[in-house]
Design an enzyme around this catalytic site. Structure first.
Site, PDB file in Angstrom:
ATOM      1  N   LYS A 119      21.409  50.540  59.256  1.00  0.00           N
ATOM      2  CA  LYS A 119      21.778  49.304  59.958  1.00  0.00           C
ATOM      3  C   LYS A 119      20.710  48.222  59.846  1.00  0.00           C
ATOM      4  O   LYS A 119      20.998  47.035  60.033  1.00  0.00           O
ATOM      5  CB  LYS A 119      22.114  49.617  61.403  1.00  0.00           C
ATOM      6  CG  LYS A 119      23.412  50.399  61.505  1.00  0.00           C
ATOM      7  CD  LYS A 119      23.833  50.673  62.918  1.00  0.00           C
ATOM      8  CE  LYS A 119      25.204  51.313  62.964  1.00  0.00           C
ATOM      9  NZ  LYS A 119      25.202  52.682  62.368  1.00  0.00           N
TER      10      LYS A 119
HETATM   11  C1  LIG Z   1      26.269  53.339  61.957  1.00  0.00           C
HETATM   12  C2  LIG Z   1      26.016  54.536  61.173  1.00  0.00           C
HETATM   13  C3  LIG Z   1      27.031  55.115  60.395  1.00  0.00           C
HETATM   14  C4  LIG Z   1      28.439  54.572  60.354  1.00  0.00           C
HETATM   15  O1  LIG Z   1      28.513  53.290  59.773  1.00  0.00           O
HETATM   16  P1  LIG Z   1      29.784  52.388  60.046  1.00  0.00           P
HETATM   17  O2  LIG Z   1      29.477  51.093  59.400  1.00  0.00           O
HETATM   18  O3  LIG Z   1      29.886  52.264  61.550  1.00  0.00           O
HETATM   19  O4  LIG Z   1      30.946  53.080  59.479  1.00  0.00           O
HETATM   20  C5  LIG Z   1      26.718  56.238  59.658  1.00  0.00           C
HETATM   21  N1  LIG Z   1      25.494  56.787  59.700  1.00  0.00           N
HETATM   22  C6  LIG Z   1      24.512  56.262  60.438  1.00  0.00           C
HETATM   23  C7  LIG Z   1      23.185  56.940  60.459  1.00  0.00           C
HETATM   24  C8  LIG Z   1      24.725  55.115  61.186  1.00  0.00           C
HETATM   25  O5  LIG Z   1      23.745  54.603  61.912  1.00  0.00           O
END
Ligand SMILES: *Cc1c(COP(=O)(O)O)cnc(C)c1O
Length: 502
Positions: A119
């Site tokens: 993120k």
């Molecule tokens: C947020 C997240 C996801 C999922 O991503 P999305 O964009 O919500 O589908 C998967 N793995 C990790 C470690 C995350 O932080």
């Protein structure tokens, strides 16, 4: 330049700056632009381009009302030296293909940023974009970011927005449902413009409450009187989504440079999925000309998306499981709405109707021909907790490469699913450092597993010869600065109080 409108109505239109500032449309829909795909990336030129150049190019197409200078500054601030690798999102070959077919497989490491989760790629960018959206001639309007997090968004958003000019941020997380490392990452966050609060409920409860806060006219009115508007840093914000499109092209550029594919060869991407933001960015990349054979949704035991892709019915009325991959423990994948919009050729009435069913009954069913089109682009699979642990173990045994439980869902699914026809290479998106979930990973590797995250990090370092990212290893000694907790009903008042301190 008004290009963006709600997935649920084709009017009115907004510029990308306005769409980023508002986060979500007034009717509850997500902002989309019908220009997607009109301008494409020239694939043979990719090998000569580094991440920062690609980011300027891709974002310039998707956010046309930002000037080239503005985007260049945003890109430099967000990625110039903030990630562990110069590639920003490095591609690592796996020694052995996870499947029986032997198609070469790679891991795209998205977790090299300041909070060790994918993120960061988007949340290092969003505040920079937002700081350049002020079209109000200096009225002094401030933005309060409100976010519900299942773990990783919270810290990445806090790290992005702490100290951001003209902005404050309030983060809610489900109390007791994130890892100790994740909780400490949030509760030790410094900055005079940040608020962090536990919620007694699960992530979906918190997420739904945040949606109600955005829809609360009375609250908006009272905040406006103080010169504050609410906005979202969740993955529904256009400014979160667009930076993620870049790394799909960056992955392909690295494959070309390594001679692993020729321009035009199709690549399959397997994406550990929760809110559908990450994989949706891959869908955008495909529509912008990236040769993608298929995008694979990898879920954990909360396999609502797999059932949808299998049978066409999205049904959130089901048990909610707390797993070792908390960022994928989600029953409502908000960004799916954007995919439905594009896959239905922009049928706002259909999308509005489906979303009304979701709100009223918790379920909807898409027409058969729409499902067939979606299935041309998307595959899916999921892993239960035993399979996640086995995947972590097998990935280590076969490749001497350590993965976290989210990434392990994808690794498992790659092993189960044969590649789509014509796939020259498979890329697994790795979404978190294994050191964010050290006990689950150490346990899966059969190591002696201390009950404490920080002791487990040391065990993992020793057994695998890898190093914990410094920002995680040093968390334990930091002072906890935030200890608030509220019921779901108390979240709106909490936001109002935080806004009054801005
Ligand atoms: C947020 C997240 C996801 C999922 O991503 P999305 O964009 O919500 O589908 C998967 N793995 C990790 C470690 C995350 O932080």
């Amino acid at each position: 330049m008004g290009l963006f409108h709600s997935t649920r109505s084709s009017a009115p239109t907004l510029s990308s700056k306005e769409a980023i500032r508002r986060g979500i449309a007034a009717d509850g829909g997500l902002f989309v632009s019908d220009e997607l795909g009109a301008r494409r990336i020239d694939i043979p030129t990719l090998p000569g381009k580094g991440y920062l150049e690609l980011a300027r190019e891709v974002m310039g197409i998707l956010l046309p009302d930002f000037t080239a200078d503005e985007l260049a500054a945003c890109v430099e601030e967000a990625y110039g030296g903030t990630f562990a690798s110069d590639e920003v999102t490095p591609l690592v070959p796996l020694t052995r293909s996870p499947g029986a077919d032997g198609t070469p497989a790679y891991v795209l490491e998205l977790f090299g940023g300041p909070t060790s989760a994918f993120k960061d790629v988007a949340l290092q960018m969003l505040p920079r974009l937002m700081a350049r959206t002020g079209a109000d001639g200096g009225s002094g309007e401030r933005i309060m970011i409100v976010t519900a997090t299942s773990g990783d968004t919270g810290k990445a958003a806090l790290a992005g927005f702490a100290g951001a000019p003209g902005c404050g941020i309030t983060v809610f997380y489900p109390e007791g449902k994130v890892s100790r490392v994740q909780e400490l990452q949030m509760t030790t966050q410094e900055g005079s413009n940040v608020a962090v609060c536990g919620v007694r409920g699960n992530f979906d409860d918190a997420q739904s409450a945040v949606k109600r806060i955005f829809a609360d006219e009375g609250l908006a009115e009272r905040l406006r009187a103080q010169g504050v508007v609410l906005s979202s840093a969740n993955s529904i914000n256009v400014g979160r989504l667009v930076p993620q499109v870049v790394y799909y092209f960056a992955a392909y550029a690295q494959l070309l440079r390594a001679g692993a594919v020729e321009p035009g060869d199709e690549v399959e991407f397997c994406v550990p999925t929760g809110n559908f933001g990450d994989i949706l960015a891959g869908y955008y990349a495909k529509r912008m000309g990236l040769p993608v054979s298929r995008l694979i949704v990898a879920s954990d035991r909360n396999n609502v998306l797999c059932d949808f892709l299998d049978g066409g019915t999205y049904d959130r009325n089901r048990p909610f499981y707390t797993t070792s991959s908390p960022s994928m423990d989600i029953l409502v994948s908000s960004n799916l709405e954007r995919m439905l919009y594009y896959a239905s050729d922009g049928d706002c009435d259909l999308v509005a109707d489906l979303m009304a069913h979701l709100a009223d009954e918790g379920a909807y069913k898409v027409p058969a021909e729409l499902l067939a089109r979606i299935r041309e682009d998307f595959g899916c699979g999921w892993a239960d907790e035993d399979q996640v642990a086995a995947a972590i173990r097998r990935c280590w045994d076969d490749n001497r490469y350590v993965i976290d439980p989210h990434t392990a869902c994808g690794y498992h699914v790659l092993g189960e699913l044969a590649p789509a026809p014509g796939t020259a290479a498979r890329v697994l998106l790795s979404t978190a450092s294994p050191y964010k979930f050290p006990r689950a990973v150490a346990g899966a590797l059969g190591l002696f597993c201390p009950p404490d995250d920080f002791a487990a990090m040391k065990v993992l370092e020793k057994a695998t010869g890898t190093r914990a990212p410094k920002q995680l290893a040093t968390l334990e000694g930091r002072p906890v600065l935030h200890g608030d907790a509220v019921d779901v009903d108390g979240m709106a008042a909490y936001v109002e109080a935080a806004a009054s301190r801005l």
